[in-house]
Design an enzyme around this catalytic site. Sequence first.
Site, PDB file in Angstrom:
ATOM      1  CG  HIS A  64      -1.661  -1.144   1.440  1.00  0.00           C
ATOM      2  ND1 HIS A  64      -1.572  -2.361   1.919  1.00  0.00           N
ATOM      3  CD2 HIS A  64      -2.955  -2.124   0.718  1.00  0.00           C
ATOM      4  CE1 HIS A  64      -2.789  -3.112   2.173  1.00  0.00           C
ATOM      5  NE2 HIS A  64      -3.680  -2.150   1.236  1.00  0.00           N
ATOM      6  CG  ASP A  71       1.664  -1.194   3.901  1.00  0.00           C
ATOM      7  OD1 ASP A  71       1.989  -1.308   4.749  1.00  0.00           O
ATOM      8  OD2 ASP A  71       1.103  -1.995   2.573  1.00  0.00           O
ATOM      9  CD  GLU A 121      -8.156 -12.171  -2.058  1.00  0.00           C
ATOM     10  OE1 GLU A 121      -7.814 -11.043  -3.057  1.00  0.00           O
ATOM     11  OE2 GLU A 121      -9.065 -11.870  -1.717  1.00  0.00           O
ATOM     12  CG  HIS A 130     -11.921 -10.488  -3.870  1.00  0.00           C
ATOM     13  ND1 HIS A 130     -11.101  -9.622  -3.933  1.00  0.00           N
ATOM     14  CD2 HIS A 130     -11.345 -10.745  -3.072  1.00  0.00           C
ATOM     15  CE1 HIS A 130     -10.874  -8.976  -2.865  1.00  0.00           C
ATOM     16  NE2 HIS A 130     -10.860  -9.562  -1.902  1.00  0.00           N
ATOM     17  CG  ASP A 138      -8.331 -12.808   2.437  1.00  0.00           C
ATOM     18  OD1 ASP A 138      -8.715 -13.097   1.334  1.00  0.00           O
ATOM     19  OD2 ASP A 138      -7.920 -11.642   3.407  1.00  0.00           O
TER      20      ASP A 138
HETATM   21  C1  GLO Z   1      -8.988  -6.766   0.377  1.00  0.00           C
HETATM   22  C2  GLO Z   1      -7.990  -6.659  -0.877  1.00  0.00           C
HETATM   23  C3  GLO Z   1      -6.920  -5.890  -0.367  1.00  0.00           C
HETATM   24  C4  GLO Z   1      -6.167  -5.843  -1.037  1.00  0.00           C
HETATM   25  C5  GLO Z   1      -5.059  -5.297  -1.007  1.00  0.00           C
HETATM   26  C6  GLO Z   1      -3.846  -4.140  -2.458  1.00  0.00           C
HETATM   27  O1  GLO Z   1     -10.128  -7.566  -0.253  1.00  0.00           O
HETATM   28  O2  GLO Z   1      -8.068  -7.928  -1.246  1.00  0.00           O
HETATM   29  O3  GLO Z   1      -6.183  -6.954   0.631  1.00  0.00           O
HETATM   30  O4  GLO Z   1      -6.018  -6.446  -2.313  1.00  0.00           O
HETATM   31  O5  GLO Z   1      -5.222  -3.999  -0.110  1.00  0.00           O
HETATM   32  O6  GLO Z   1      -4.663  -3.361  -2.341  1.00  0.00           O
HETATM   33 MG    MG Z   2      -6.939  -9.233  -2.528  1.00  0.00          MG
END
Ligand code: GLO
Ligand code: MG
Length: 344
Positions: free
Chosen positions: A49, A52, A210, A213, A250
């Site tokens: 981020h 970060d 992801e 998601h 996750d």
């Molecule tokens: C949350 C996301 C998050 C993003 C990360 C990068 O559901 O997966 O982890 O991947 O903030 O932008």
């Molecule tokens: Mg993610």
Amino acid sequence: MSSGYCFSFGPWNISEGADPFGPTVRPSVAFAEKLRLYKELGFDAVQMHDDDAVPEIEGKSAAQVEKDAAEMKRMLDDEGLVAEFVAPRLWEDPRGVDGGYTANDPECRVWAIDRSKRTCDIADVLGTKMIVLWLAREGTYIREAKNAIQAHRHLLDAINAMLAHNPRVEIAIEPKPNEPMDQAYIPSIGHAIALGQMTDDPARVGGLIETAHSLLAGLDASDDMAFAMAAGKLWSVHLNDQNGLKYDQDKSFGSANLRAAYNQVRVLELGDYPQTGRYVGLDVKAMRTQKADVAHKHLANSKAVFERLVEKVRSFPADIEEQCRASRDYEALEMAVLDHLLGK
Ligand code: GLO
Ligand code: MG
């Protein structure tokens, strides 16, 4: 045998274990200590981020942001690591409470775009072209809260502003259908790629898929990856797992559905993903019950499962697949896959 893949994870994947119902259960791990763990766990790249890379970014001038980013670049170099991408973390700032890019308050929208331009500056200094947009709060809790047509145009304005600000950056949209919002505006990779096509420079907008998601959207992650690859738009992945339709879990890759994990690896193999030079990113959480000294096992385990599945994909008998397809005997093909996964 080396699989040919390169791996990344984000520093937030080593966490203190807080959840919406309870406080932290593990002490914080210092950023430098997290970086030290990367190579030890077999990872080459860091997902970041903006804050970060440059902590407390909001109080800092553009010059200070670049200076601090250069310091971070030195820290990465010292560990032999590279930054995979930088993502503007708009969702933790009070001005991002109603979404940043799609906030109804024009001042918040201006802030979100300015902050995203700083993110592009940081990417330059860290030596990566890739910006990831996880559009966390760009959506609504109730539909009446925003004009959704305008909101999509605001998203376009924001992406166009980033593309114009920095001609080098490429933007990978990470779609997610919900959480934290009830409904997010770009819920699937189809939406993400379509939005990219509507921007001023479609060649510089792609996607990051992801696993969790896709599952939360009721979609199959491997087919989502295939769709993005068919369009040349799979620019990264966040592999993990998800046990049904609930909060974004996750979980470690392959831990809930090994067959689905196998198929994600299979599609990356079919698309020669390692040849694209893109990373296999993990976005996995340690279980809250995990004690501090073993709260990084989920990362090594996910990578190990991925690599073992690469071997499984590569050793699947191609002739059986061909015969089963030719005779349209998919029951036989399914059993062959299960036999193979079960080690027969
Ligand atoms: C949350 C996301 C998050 C993003 C990360 C990068 O559901 O997966 O982890 O991947 O903030 O932008
Ligand atoms: Mg993610």
